[in-house]
Design an enzyme around this catalytic site. Structure first.
Site, PDB file in Angstrom:
ATOM      1  N   TYR A  82       0.824  -1.218   0.000  1.00 21.35           N
ATOM      2  CA  TYR A  82       0.000   0.000   0.000  1.00 21.35           C
ATOM      3  C   TYR A  82       0.858   1.269   0.000  1.00 21.35           C
ATOM      4  CZ  TYR A  82      -4.427  -2.299  -0.121  1.00 21.35           C
ATOM      5  OH  TYR A  82      -5.505  -3.020  -0.567  1.00 21.35           O
ATOM      6  N   HIS A 128     -14.798   2.434  -1.185  1.00 18.83           N
ATOM      7  CA  HIS A 128     -13.677   1.601  -0.702  1.00 18.83           C
ATOM      8  C   HIS A 128     -12.580   2.435  -0.049  1.00 18.83           C
ATOM      9  CE1 HIS A 128     -14.899  -1.868  -3.653  1.00 18.83           C
ATOM     10  NE2 HIS A 128     -15.652  -1.831  -2.566  1.00 18.83           N
ATOM     11  N   CYS A 167      -7.111   1.745  17.955  1.00 26.93           N
ATOM     12  CA  CYS A 167      -7.986   2.755  18.574  1.00 26.93           C
ATOM     13  C   CYS A 167      -8.742   3.572  17.524  1.00 26.93           C
ATOM     14  CB  CYS A 167      -7.184   3.678  19.491  1.00 26.93           C
ATOM     15  SG  CYS A 167      -6.127   4.850  18.618  1.00 26.93           S
ATOM     16  N   CYS A 210       0.897   3.606  16.348  1.00 27.57           N
ATOM     17  CA  CYS A 210       0.141   4.660  17.024  1.00 27.57           C
ATOM     18  C   CYS A 210       0.665   4.767  18.462  1.00 27.57           C
ATOM     19  CB  CYS A 210      -1.325   4.236  17.027  1.00 27.57           C
ATOM     20  SG  CYS A 210      -2.460   5.292  17.915  1.00 27.57           S
ATOM     21  N   CYS A 250      -0.970   4.315  20.985  1.00 29.99           N
ATOM     22  CA  CYS A 250      -1.624   3.242  21.755  1.00 29.99           C
ATOM     23  C   CYS A 250      -0.974   1.885  21.512  1.00 29.99           C
ATOM     24  CB  CYS A 250      -3.120   3.179  21.420  1.00 29.99           C
ATOM     25  SG  CYS A 250      -3.496   2.278  19.910  1.00 29.99           S
ATOM     26  N   GLY A 303     -15.304   1.460 -16.191  1.00 29.92           N
ATOM     27  CA  GLY A 303     -14.036   0.884 -15.773  1.00 29.92           C
ATOM     28  C   GLY A 303     -14.089  -0.019 -14.564  1.00 29.92           C
ATOM     29  N   THR A 304     -15.164  -0.778 -14.432  1.00 31.65           N
ATOM     30  CA  THR A 304     -15.203  -1.741 -13.326  1.00 31.65           C
ATOM     31  C   THR A 304     -15.580  -3.126 -13.841  1.00 31.65           C
ATOM     32  OG1 THR A 304     -16.180  -2.334 -11.182  1.00 31.65           O
ATOM     33  CG2 THR A 304     -17.588  -1.061 -12.697  1.00 31.65           C
ATOM     34  N   ASN A 320     -16.665   0.145 -21.017  1.00 29.69           N
ATOM     35  CA  ASN A 320     -15.621  -0.819 -20.659  1.00 29.69           C
ATOM     36  C   ASN A 320     -15.170  -1.523 -21.941  1.00 29.69           C
ATOM     37  OD1 ASN A 320     -14.143  -3.080 -19.558  1.00 29.69           O
ATOM     38  ND2 ASN A 320     -15.244  -2.772 -17.633  1.00 29.69           N
ATOM     39  N   PRO A 321     -13.879  -1.589 -22.198  1.00 31.20           N
ATOM     40  CA  PRO A 321     -13.429  -2.288 -23.408  1.00 31.20           C
ATOM     41  C   PRO A 321     -13.767  -3.773 -23.396  1.00 31.20           C
ATOM     42  CG  PRO A 321     -11.570  -1.185 -22.291  1.00 31.20           C
ATOM     43  CD  PRO A 321     -12.774  -1.013 -21.423  1.00 31.20           C
TER      44      PRO A 321
HETATM   45  C1  BJW Z   1     -11.117  -0.020 -18.607  1.00 31.17           C
HETATM   46  C2  BJW Z   1      -9.983   0.529 -19.129  1.00 31.17           C
HETATM   47  C3  BJW Z   1     -10.134   1.779 -19.721  1.00 31.17           C
HETATM   48  C4  BJW Z   1      -9.388  -1.303 -18.326  1.00 31.17           C
HETATM   49  N1  BJW Z   1     -11.337   2.351 -19.749  1.00 31.17           N
HETATM   50  N2  BJW Z   1     -12.300   0.560 -18.652  1.00 31.17           N
HETATM   51  C5  BJW Z   1     -19.853 -13.993  -2.900  1.00 31.17           C
HETATM   52  C6  BJW Z   1     -20.826 -13.201  -3.465  1.00 31.17           C
HETATM   53  C7  BJW Z   1     -20.908 -11.853  -3.176  1.00 31.17           C
HETATM   54  C8  BJW Z   1     -20.003 -11.261  -2.320  1.00 31.17           C
HETATM   55  C9  BJW Z   1     -19.041 -12.038  -1.767  1.00 31.17           C
HETATM   56  C10 BJW Z   1     -18.954 -13.373  -2.046  1.00 31.17           C
HETATM   57  N3  BJW Z   1     -17.896 -13.880  -1.350  1.00 31.17           N
HETATM   58  C11 BJW Z   1     -17.305 -12.864  -0.668  1.00 31.17           C
HETATM   59  C12 BJW Z   1     -17.995 -11.741  -0.906  1.00 31.17           C
HETATM   60  C13 BJW Z   1     -17.723 -10.421  -0.385  1.00 31.17           C
HETATM   61  C14 BJW Z   1     -16.576  -9.713  -1.040  1.00 31.17           C
HETATM   62  C15 BJW Z   1     -16.657  -9.888  -2.568  1.00 31.17           C
HETATM   63  O1  BJW Z   1     -17.302  -9.144  -3.269  1.00 31.17           O
HETATM   64  N4  BJW Z   1     -15.985 -10.879  -3.104  1.00 31.17           N
HETATM   65  C16 BJW Z   1     -16.085 -11.213  -4.540  1.00 31.17           C
HETATM   66  C17 BJW Z   1     -14.784 -10.844  -5.254  1.00 31.17           C
HETATM   67  C18 BJW Z   1     -16.430 -12.646  -4.650  1.00 31.17           C
HETATM   68  N5  BJW Z   1     -16.760  -8.325  -0.647  1.00 31.17           N
HETATM   69  C19 BJW Z   1     -16.278  -7.844   0.486  1.00 31.17           C
HETATM   70  O2  BJW Z   1     -15.599  -8.506   1.261  1.00 31.17           O
HETATM   71  C20 BJW Z   1     -16.677  -6.426   0.810  1.00 31.17           C
HETATM   72  N6  BJW Z   1     -17.181  -6.353   2.148  1.00 31.17           N
HETATM   73  C21 BJW Z   1     -18.228  -7.025   2.561  1.00 31.17           C
HETATM   74  O3  BJW Z   1     -18.891  -7.744   1.826  1.00 31.17           O
HETATM   75  O4  BJW Z   1     -18.496  -6.828   3.884  1.00 31.17           O
HETATM   76  C22 BJW Z   1     -19.491  -7.596   4.530  1.00 31.17           C
HETATM   77  C23 BJW Z   1     -19.387  -7.219   5.993  1.00 31.17           C
HETATM   78  C24 BJW Z   1     -20.450  -6.617   6.618  1.00 31.17           C
HETATM   79  C25 BJW Z   1     -20.359  -6.266   7.978  1.00 31.17           C
HETATM   80  C26 BJW Z   1     -19.191  -6.544   8.676  1.00 31.17           C
HETATM   81  C27 BJW Z   1     -18.111  -7.119   8.041  1.00 31.17           C
HETATM   82  C28 BJW Z   1     -18.208  -7.482   6.690  1.00 31.17           C
HETATM   83  C29 BJW Z   1     -15.465  -5.500   0.757  1.00 31.17           C
HETATM   84  C30 BJW Z   1     -14.905  -5.389  -0.615  1.00 31.17           C
HETATM   85  C31 BJW Z   1     -13.648  -4.524  -0.573  1.00 31.17           C
HETATM   86  C32 BJW Z   1     -12.921  -4.492  -1.890  1.00 31.17           C
HETATM   87  N7  BJW Z   1     -11.669  -3.871  -1.695  1.00 31.17           N
HETATM   88  C33 BJW Z   1     -10.791  -3.639  -2.847  1.00 31.17           C
HETATM   89  C34 BJW Z   1      -9.449  -3.072  -2.333  1.00 31.17           C
HETATM   90  C35 BJW Z   1      -9.604  -1.594  -1.938  1.00 31.17           C
HETATM   91  C36 BJW Z   1      -8.306  -0.976  -1.552  1.00 31.17           C
HETATM   92  C37 BJW Z   1      -7.349  -0.973  -2.695  1.00 31.17           C
HETATM   93  O5  BJW Z   1      -7.528  -0.213  -3.660  1.00 31.17           O
HETATM   94  O6  BJW Z   1      -6.377  -1.713  -2.626  1.00 31.17           O
HETATM   95  O7  BJW Z   1     -11.393  -2.731  -3.764  1.00 31.17           O
HETATM   96  S1  BJW Z   1     -10.573  -5.102  -3.848  1.00 31.17           S
HETATM   97  C38 BJW Z   1     -10.520  -4.253  -5.403  1.00 31.17           C
HETATM   98  O8  BJW Z   1     -11.679  -4.605  -6.207  1.00 31.17           O
HETATM   99  C39 BJW Z   1     -10.697  -2.770  -5.053  1.00 31.17           C
HETATM  100  C40 BJW Z   1     -11.602  -2.303  -6.146  1.00 31.17           C
HETATM  101  O9  BJW Z   1     -12.240  -1.103  -5.766  1.00 31.17           O
HETATM  102  C41 BJW Z   1     -12.526  -3.468  -6.336  1.00 31.17           C
HETATM  103  C42 BJW Z   1     -13.205  -3.495  -7.671  1.00 31.17           C
HETATM  104  O10 BJW Z   1     -12.277  -3.607  -8.719  1.00 31.17           O
HETATM  105  P1  BJW Z   1     -12.508  -2.769 -10.059  1.00 31.17           P
HETATM  106  O11 BJW Z   1     -12.425  -1.329  -9.779  1.00 31.17           O
HETATM  107  O12 BJW Z   1     -13.733  -3.250 -10.721  1.00 31.17           O
HETATM  108  O13 BJW Z   1     -11.187  -3.136 -10.885  1.00 31.17           O
HETATM  109  P2  BJW Z   1     -10.892  -4.403 -11.819  1.00 31.17           P
HETATM  110  O14 BJW Z   1      -9.440  -4.480 -12.042  1.00 31.17           O
HETATM  111  O15 BJW Z   1     -11.568  -5.609 -11.301  1.00 31.17           O
HETATM  112  O16 BJW Z   1     -11.605  -4.060 -13.203  1.00 31.17           O
HETATM  113  C43 BJW Z   1     -11.106  -3.039 -14.042  1.00 31.17           C
HETATM  114  C44 BJW Z   1     -12.033  -2.932 -15.235  1.00 31.17           C
HETATM  115  O17 BJW Z   1     -11.613  -1.821 -16.011  1.00 31.17           O
HETATM  116  C45 BJW Z   1     -11.984  -4.171 -16.156  1.00 31.17           C
HETATM  117  O18 BJW Z   1     -13.319  -4.573 -16.418  1.00 31.17           O
HETATM  118  C46 BJW Z   1     -11.321  -3.647 -17.424  1.00 31.17           C
HETATM  119  O19 BJW Z   1     -11.838  -4.233 -18.613  1.00 31.17           O
HETATM  120  C47 BJW Z   1     -11.668  -2.183 -17.367  1.00 31.17           C
HETATM  121  N8  BJW Z   1     -10.735  -1.287 -18.049  1.00 31.17           N
HETATM  122  N9  BJW Z   1      -8.925  -0.366 -18.896  1.00 31.17           N
HETATM  123  C48 BJW Z   1     -12.399   1.680 -19.192  1.00 31.17           C
HETATM  124  N10 BJW Z   1      -9.056   2.405 -20.270  1.00 31.17           N
HETATM  125 ZN    ZN Z   2      -4.147   3.819  18.309  1.00 31.67          ZN
END
Ligand code: BJW
Ligand code: ZN
Length: 235
Positions: free
Chosen positions: A51, A102, A113, A136, A138, A175-176, A201-202
């Protein structure tokens, strides 16, 4: 208008996406290990190093034409930006109403803390695999203010995002890969209530078949002219 963005909107700024096989960061590392609450608990030094590297990389890049187009739409519409990205490039392009479902990689807090970390972010002249996170007063470890797998999304940003989608006349999804929930459920809310959804999205995604229109174009090419194309796209 509500824009829902993912890593692809920042790809043309030089920020690697998560799941693009050839260039994605996770081609090298296991996402569930490095970006999960469990990963942090078992090896915080590796997670912190990754990170820290991304923090500095994101600070060194600039918004692209797609971020700028979204910001410019504010001259014509009430634009809300729901982003999964932690790079702050929407704000830096000038967007005013941005909801970070996110979190942000420009804020840090104590994992024990919860206090905000206002100290210096250590430099990282070159990427390394392991760096001990600062502590921290703490004794807890300082972590980035991002949402990892297994963690809940921030309440306020989530509620603002749901409101922005429910109240939109059109939702632009850009882009997701639409696989990470609950965020990926936001466009589904719009589809369910009959709001036009335009995907940019491409590559096809799980949203493609239900979106009103899916443009197989890069964000930097599609977004600057999208407002003018809207009548032709959604009537
Ligand atoms: C272009 C381009 C160009 C390229 N132009 N486009 C089963 C079913 C449903 C859910 C779950 C499940 N099993 C587990 C879960 C939950 C889990 C989840 O979803 N898992 C699945 C993967 C299966 N989710 C979680 O755990 C979430 N929390 C949760 O559910 O909590 C419950 C809870 C409640 C109460 C108490 C405790 C818990 C949290 C999810 C957190 C995700 N975090 C991340 C990291 C963030 C920090 C960081 O940046 O490092 O978020 S993971 C990562 O994925 C990041 C992103 O925001 C996220 C989405 O990715 P994104 O943005 O879509 O990127 P890519 O790379 O996947 O896609 C890029 C796209 O761009 C592609 O399509 C390309 O084609 C396109 N592209 N160039 C336009 N020029
Ligand atoms: Zn602390």
């Amino acid at each position: 208008m509500t824009v829902f963005s993912g890593a692809g909107i920042s790809a043309e700024s030089g920020v690697p996406t998560f799941r693009d096989v050839e260039t994605g960061l996770w081609a090298e590392v296991d996402p569930y290990e490095i970006s999960s609450a469990d990963g942090w608990r078992s090896h915080p030094d590796r997670v912190w190093a990754w990170y820290l590297w991304r923090h500095h990389m994101m600070g060194a890049v600039a918004p692209n034409n797609a971020h700028r187009a979204v910001a410019a739409w504010e001259d014509y519409a009430d634009v809300h930006v729901v982003t999964q990205n932690v790079d702050n490039l929407h704000e830096r392009a000038g967007s005013k109403q941005v909801y970070h479902v996110h979190g942000s990689l420009f804020e840090f807090h104590c994992d024990r803390c919860g206090a905000a970390y206002l100290g210096e972010v250590p430099a990282m002249p070159e990427p390394v695999e392991s760096v001990d996170p600062p502590r921290c007063v703490c004794g807890g470890l300082i972590r980035p203010n991002v949402v990892w797998f297994g963690e809940a999304l921030p309440d306020r940003a989530w509620q603002q995002s749901v409101d922005a989608v429910i109240n939109a006349d059109v939702v632009v999804v850009v882009g997701t890969s639409s696989v990470v929930y609950p965020a990926a459920g936001l466009p589904e809310l719009a589809v369910a209530s009959g709001t036009p959804v335009i995907e940019v999205n491409p590559e096809p995604t799980p949203l493609t078949s239900t979106a009103t229109v899916s443009l197989r174009e890069k964000a930097g090419a599609a977004l600057p002219g999208l407002l003018q194309r809207l009548p032709a796209l959604i009537g």
